[in-house]
Design a protein around this motif. Structure first.
Motif, PDB file in Angstrom:
ATOM      1  N   SER A  72       0.887  -1.002  -0.015  1.00  0.00           N
ATOM      2  CA  SER A  72      -0.060   0.172  -0.258  1.00  0.00           C
ATOM      3  C   SER A  72       0.986   1.149  -0.113  1.00  0.00           C
ATOM      4  N   ALA A  73       2.044   1.032   0.548  1.00  0.00           N
ATOM      5  CA  ALA A  73       3.011   2.212   0.442  1.00  0.00           C
ATOM      6  C   ALA A  73       3.746   2.446  -0.875  1.00  0.00           C
ATOM      7  N   GLN A  74       3.504   1.585  -1.845  1.00  0.00           N
ATOM      8  CA  GLN A  74       4.335   1.522  -3.005  1.00  0.00           C
ATOM      9  C   GLN A  74       3.730   2.932  -3.467  1.00  0.00           C
ATOM     10  N   PRO A  75       4.973   3.647  -4.192  1.00  0.00           N
ATOM     11  CA  PRO A  75       5.031   5.111  -5.021  1.00  0.00           C
ATOM     12  C   PRO A  75       3.927   4.709  -6.147  1.00  0.00           C
ATOM     13  N   LEU A  76       3.281   5.979  -6.349  1.00  0.00           N
ATOM     14  CA  LEU A  76       2.172   5.856  -7.280  1.00  0.00           C
ATOM     15  C   LEU A  76       2.673   6.585  -8.639  1.00  0.00           C
ATOM     16  N   THR A  77       2.403   6.114  -9.790  1.00  0.00           N
ATOM     17  CA  THR A  77       2.485   6.849 -10.961  1.00  0.00           C
ATOM     18  C   THR A  77       1.244   7.546 -11.254  1.00  0.00           C
ATOM     19  N   VAL A  78       1.185   8.797 -11.408  1.00  0.00           N
ATOM     20  CA  VAL A  78       0.011   9.534 -11.602  1.00  0.00           C
ATOM     21  C   VAL A  78       0.051   9.868 -13.036  1.00  0.00           C
ATOM     22  N   VAL A  79      -1.056   9.304 -13.602  1.00  0.00           N
ATOM     23  CA  VAL A  79      -1.612   9.526 -15.268  1.00  0.00           C
ATOM     24  C   VAL A  79      -2.728  10.365 -15.227  1.00  0.00           C
ATOM     25  N   GLU A  80      -2.537  11.293 -15.697  1.00  0.00           N
ATOM     26  CA  GLU A  80      -3.619  12.330 -16.011  1.00  0.00           C
ATOM     27  C   GLU A  80      -3.933  12.379 -17.433  1.00  0.00           C
ATOM     28  N   LEU A  81      -5.337  11.888 -17.917  1.00  0.00           N
ATOM     29  CA  LEU A  81      -5.820  12.209 -19.211  1.00  0.00           C
ATOM     30  C   LEU A  81      -6.622  13.316 -19.311  1.00  0.00           C
ATOM     31  N   PHE A  82      -6.325  14.362 -20.254  1.00  0.00           N
ATOM     32  CA  PHE A  82      -7.144  15.490 -20.352  1.00  0.00           C
ATOM     33  C   PHE A  82      -8.036  15.360 -21.569  1.00  0.00           C
ATOM     34  N   THR A  83      -9.207  15.093 -21.373  1.00  0.00           N
ATOM     35  CA  THR A  83     -10.067  14.710 -22.584  1.00  0.00           C
ATOM     36  C   THR A  83     -11.395  15.411 -22.553  1.00  0.00           C
ATOM     37  N   SER A  84     -12.319  14.959 -23.654  1.00  0.00           N
ATOM     38  CA  SER A  84     -13.583  16.004 -23.799  1.00  0.00           C
ATOM     39  C   SER A  84     -14.620  14.924 -24.723  1.00  0.00           C
ATOM     40  N   GLN A  85     -15.724  15.011 -24.251  1.00  0.00           N
ATOM     41  CA  GLN A  85     -16.590  14.391 -24.970  1.00  0.00           C
ATOM     42  C   GLN A  85     -17.035  15.026 -26.315  1.00  0.00           C
ATOM     43  N   GLY A  86     -16.499  16.096 -26.459  1.00  0.00           N
ATOM     44  CA  GLY A  86     -16.780  16.896 -27.870  1.00  0.00           C
ATOM     45  C   GLY A  86     -15.724  16.903 -28.701  1.00  0.00           C
ATOM     46  N   CYS A  87     -14.376  15.940 -28.489  1.00  0.00           N
ATOM     47  CA  CYS A  87     -13.586  15.721 -29.184  1.00  0.00           C
ATOM     48  C   CYS A  87     -13.534  14.286 -29.693  1.00  0.00           C
ATOM     49  N   SER A  88     -13.444  14.197 -31.266  1.00  0.00           N
ATOM     50  CA  SER A  88     -13.765  12.993 -31.809  1.00  0.00           C
ATOM     51  C   SER A  88     -12.446  12.230 -31.885  1.00  0.00           C
ATOM     52  N   SER A  89     -11.165  12.613 -31.504  1.00  0.00           N
ATOM     53  CA  SER A  89      -9.886  11.928 -31.383  1.00  0.00           C
ATOM     54  C   SER A  89      -9.797  11.465 -29.898  1.00  0.00           C
ATOM     55  N   CYS A  90     -10.627  11.857 -28.958  1.00  0.00           N
ATOM     56  CA  CYS A  90     -10.467  11.500 -27.632  1.00  0.00           C
ATOM     57  C   CYS A  90     -10.919   9.869 -27.287  1.00  0.00           C
ATOM     58  N   PRO A  91     -11.962   9.408 -27.880  1.00  0.00           N
ATOM     59  CA  PRO A  91     -12.379   8.112 -27.356  1.00  0.00           C
ATOM     60  C   PRO A  91     -11.210   6.884 -27.363  1.00  0.00           C
ATOM     61  N   PRO A  92     -10.262   6.821 -28.586  1.00  0.00           N
ATOM     62  CA  PRO A  92      -9.168   6.009 -28.155  1.00  0.00           C
ATOM     63  C   PRO A  92      -8.207   6.360 -26.986  1.00  0.00           C
ATOM     64  N   ALA A  93      -8.152   7.635 -26.519  1.00  0.00           N
ATOM     65  CA  ALA A  93      -7.250   7.605 -25.523  1.00  0.00           C
ATOM     66  C   ALA A  93      -7.966   7.401 -24.199  1.00  0.00           C
ATOM     67  N   ASN A  94      -9.173   7.614 -24.108  1.00  0.00           N
ATOM     68  CA  ASN A  94     -10.129   7.231 -23.094  1.00  0.00           C
ATOM     69  C   ASN A  94     -10.132   5.477 -22.718  1.00  0.00           C
ATOM     70  N   ALA A  95     -10.054   4.934 -23.997  1.00  0.00           N
ATOM     71  CA  ALA A  95      -9.789   3.534 -23.840  1.00  0.00           C
ATOM     72  C   ALA A  95      -8.413   3.083 -23.325  1.00  0.00           C
ATOM     73  N   ASN A  96      -7.474   3.729 -23.767  1.00  0.00           N
ATOM     74  CA  ASN A  96      -5.961   3.540 -23.356  1.00  0.00           C
ATOM     75  C   ASN A  96      -5.811   3.702 -21.944  1.00  0.00           C
ATOM     76  N   LEU A  97      -6.356   4.808 -21.414  1.00  0.00           N
ATOM     77  CA  LEU A  97      -6.592   4.882 -20.088  1.00  0.00           C
ATOM     78  C   LEU A  97      -7.086   3.913 -19.330  1.00  0.00           C
ATOM     79  N   ILE A  98      -8.309   3.338 -19.650  1.00  0.00           N
ATOM     80  CA  ILE A  98      -9.025   2.353 -18.997  1.00  0.00           C
ATOM     81  C   ILE A  98      -8.239   1.067 -19.032  1.00  0.00           C
ATOM     82  N   LYS A  99      -7.282   0.771 -19.877  1.00  0.00           N
ATOM     83  CA  LYS A  99      -6.404  -0.355 -19.923  1.00  0.00           C
ATOM     84  C   LYS A  99      -5.351  -0.241 -18.673  1.00  0.00           C
TER      85      LYS A  99
END
Length: 235
Positions: A29-56
């Motif tokens: 539980s004390a393992q250092p965390l790597t923070v991955v922030e995705l800045f995305t928008s539902q109005g952006c046609s190129s964002c769905p693949p990035a959403n899927a990559n974050l989910i992975k």
């Protein structure tokens, strides 16, 4: 040895095993965390693949994955239901130090210090692998408080951010704009971002406000103005 005398030995071994397991769990539980922030928008046609990559990567041990929905594509015809101006401002603050003139989507930022176009296959994984672990103070959450250890605060201080997010995946149908008719998955959507104060390098304890609405909690200690993340913890 009689059965009566053998029993305490078994109990001692069981207790020792329990202590060892507890110590192992605590270390995990004390393992250092790597923070991955995705800045995305539902109005952006190129964002769905990035959403899927974050989910992975959102359930990968040692990774804290967060979706920040921005607002600057709302004018295209669909107002992002998770978008907040403070999330847009967080992204804007990152851009100078990352070498960009302005924000764009989809953008993934790892530990506040490296970025890529999140829609590209393997880019998030590459950044996670290449990013060194945060070298900041010890940070833990529990019993209604945030505990930050002593250490070096670059420039004399760092910001303490409270993040509330919905752990898991949510599907959002989009009725207008570039993604009309699509249902978009989002992982670990951030619902609120609040600056709690600053850390000067001395050991500090702050009250941790109770979460509501089933949201999960993360705390980030970060160099001001969109600088590197020094430490992160999540419940």
């Amino acid at each position: 040895m009689t059965g009566r005398n053998a029993r305490p030995g078994r109990l001692w071994l069981a207790s020792a095993a329990f202590v060892a397991l507890a110590a192992t769990a605590g270390a995990a539980s004390a393992q250092p965390l790597t923070v991955v922030e995705l800045f995305t928008s539902q109005g952006c046609s190129s964002c769905p693949p990035a959403n899927a990559n974050l989910i992975k990567v959102k359930d990968r041990p040692g990774v804290l994955a967060l979706s920040f929905n921005v607002t600057y594509w709302d004018y295209l015809g669909w107002k992002d239901i998770f978008g907040r101006q403070e999330f847009t401002q967080r992204q804007v603050n990152y851009e100078p130090s990352l070498g960009h003139d302005g924000p764009f989507t989809p953008q993934v930022v790892v530990n506040g210090s490296a970025d890529a176009v999140g829609a590209r296959s393997g880019e998030i994984e590459r950044l996670i692998s290449a990013s060194p672990h945060a070298q900041g103070p010890a940070l833990s959450l529990g019993q209604g408080k945030i505990s930050i250890g002593s250490g070096k605060a670059p420039g004399g201080q760092a910001d303490i951010w409270l993040v509330r997010y919905a752990k898991g995946v949510v599907e959002v149908p989009v009725a207008r704009g570039e993604n009309t008719g699509r249902t978009l998955p989002h992982g670990n959507v951030v619902h609120s971002l609040q600056r709690l104060g600053s850390w000067s390098g001395q050991a500090t304890t702050l009250p941790l406000p109770a979460a509501t609405g089933g949201l999960s909690t993360a705390v980030l200690v970060q160099s001001p103005g969109g600088g590197p993340i020094l430490a992160a913890a999540a419940d």
